[in-house]
Design an enzyme around this catalytic site. Structure first.
Site, PDB file in Angstrom:
ATOM      1  N   GLU A  62     -23.042  -8.849  10.878  1.00  0.00           N
ATOM      2  CA  GLU A  62     -22.620  -8.199  12.615  1.00  0.00           C
ATOM      3  C   GLU A  62     -21.774  -6.844  12.586  1.00  0.00           C
ATOM      4  OE1 GLU A  62     -19.692 -10.884  13.336  1.00  0.00           O
ATOM      5  OE2 GLU A  62     -20.840 -12.581  14.198  1.00  0.00           O
TER       6      GLU A  62
ATOM      7  N   ARG B 223     -20.078 -18.866  12.335  1.00  0.00           N
ATOM      8  CA  ARG B 223     -20.429 -18.163  11.198  1.00  0.00           C
ATOM      9  C   ARG B 223     -21.571 -18.058  11.267  1.00  0.00           C
ATOM     10  NH1 ARG B 223     -15.358 -16.504  12.471  1.00  0.00           N
ATOM     11  NH2 ARG B 223     -14.361 -15.623  10.744  1.00  0.00           N
TER      12      ARG B 223
ATOM     13  N   HIS C 229     -19.977 -12.155  18.518  1.00  0.00           N
ATOM     14  CA  HIS C 229     -18.254 -13.033  18.340  1.00  0.00           C
ATOM     15  C   HIS C 229     -17.106 -12.508  19.167  1.00  0.00           C
ATOM     16  CE1 HIS C 229     -17.117 -13.348  14.166  1.00  0.00           C
ATOM     17  NE2 HIS C 229     -16.563 -13.914  14.909  1.00  0.00           N
TER      18      HIS C 229
HETATM   19  C1  GLV Z   1     -12.950 -15.142  14.817  1.00  0.00           C
HETATM   20  O1  GLV Z   1     -14.033 -15.793  14.747  1.00  0.00           O
HETATM   21  C2  GLV Z   1     -11.963 -15.912  13.765  1.00  0.00           C
HETATM   22  O2  GLV Z   1     -12.474 -16.663  12.436  1.00  0.00           O
HETATM   23  O3  GLV Z   1     -11.088 -16.048  13.762  1.00  0.00           O
END
Ligand code: GLV
Length: 323
Positions: free
Chosen positions: A267, A238, A286
């Site tokens: 984001e 993150r 991401h």
């Molecule tokens: C993606 O970042 C997730 O947490 O699945």
């Protein structure tokens, strides 16, 4: 009477069909645009279940509007978008999607590591820019992966899966975790280090820990200054774990050599974000778990959690226990 669920993003037909066989399903109609906050605040009022993505902030305000919500099923393994304490206090079950995305996310983490080390994106841009005049000895030289030292911060499922990839490259693997895992050390041939030692000794530092306020900006100026000058930081966890301003200065001033970032504090990241101006950063939107098969498995697991809880069964992958 059928229970009602709300899905915050348009999901593939087979998932919606499965849920519609049991529930009255309401769904935000867009695939690539998050549900507006005011719509969510309204929809949440009368539903028994919510299936959401990590883009939705399910905080106290949202939860206080819910009159009959029993289950929140997040289509992600991370759940820092949800106020778990408030949900638990209100007797709601929260579920996530662990396990099904482990290998896919480890693949992407290693891909980012390789791309940053060997300047894959920069090299491609260089060729297409027309600047490639001739082959030369030190042109586009990067860092070796084979035999290098990898430091993993956060040894969960994805961290362990990354170790297997690293072993294929004869890497020496160090790890730091809140709790030391002696059995894993033996089983995987990895070595525990205090954070400071890991940062000083690693050629690659991979962040694979869950986000919580306690790890906000865990990697800041002081931590970056401990890293080797030719080290590379990889973050597929993150964005909030890294102080991005400190990272920018550290990369710009040559305190560390490069970075691979799949996640950002905000984001989508803004195009004028300073980190995007640096050639020694590989950036991705991401996509750690983004393979076709894995994303479908995540959606199925999220809907199976919903089906199970709302038909009186146990959650398959709960993140809290009902009060
Ligand atoms: C993606 O970042 C997730 O947490 O699945």
């Amino acid at each position: 009477m059928k229970k009602t669920i709300y899905i915050t993003r348009k999901l593939p037909g087979e998932i919606v069909d499965k849920l519609s066989s049991q529930f009255h399903v309401k769904m935000w109609s867009e695939e690539n645009v998050p549900v507006p906050r005011d719509v969510l605040l309204k929809e949440i009022e009368e539903v028994d279940g919510l299936i959401c993505l990590l883009t939705e902030k399910i905080d106290e305000e949202v939860l206080s509007k819910a009159k009959q919500l029993q289950v929140i099923s997040n289509i992600a393994v991370g759940y820092n978008n949800i106020d778990i304490q408030t949900a638990t206090d209100r007797g709601m079950i929260v579920t996530n999607t662990p396990g099904v995305l482990t290998e896919t996310t480890a693949d992407l983490t290693f891909a980012l590591l390789m791309a940053a080390a060997r300047r894959v994106v920069e090299g491609s841009d260089y060729l297409r820019s027309g600047e490639w005049g001739a082959w030369s000895l030190m042109q586009m030289t990067g860092q070796d992966i084979y035999g290098a030292t990898l430091g993993i911060i956060g040894l969960g499922r994805i961290g362990e899966a990354l170790v297997k990839r690293a072993h294929g490259f004869d890497m020496n693997v160090l790890y730091h975790n809140r709790t030391r895992k002696l059995e894993k050390e033996e089983q995987l041939g990895i070595h525990y280090r205090e954070m400071r030692d890991l940062l000083q000794q690693s050629d690659f530092v991979c962040l694979l820990l869950p986000y919580s306020p306690e790890v906000h900006h865990l990697i800041g100026k002081d931590e970056l200054s401990l890293m080797k000058k030719d080290a590379i930081l990889i973050n597929t966890a993150r964005g909030g774990i890294v102080d991005e301003e400190a990272l920018y200065h550290s990369l710009k001033d040559g305190e560390i050599w490069g970075a691979g970032l799949d996640v950002f504090e905000q984001e989508p990241v803004s195009l004028d974000h300073p980190l995007l101006s640096l050639p020694n950063v590989v950036t991705l939107p991401h996509i750690g778990s983004a393979s076709v098969k894995t994303r479908m498995k995540m959606a199925h697991l999220a809907s199976d959690n919903m089906l199970s809880v709302l038909t009186g069964g146990e959650a398959l992958t709960p993140v809290n226990t009902k009060k």
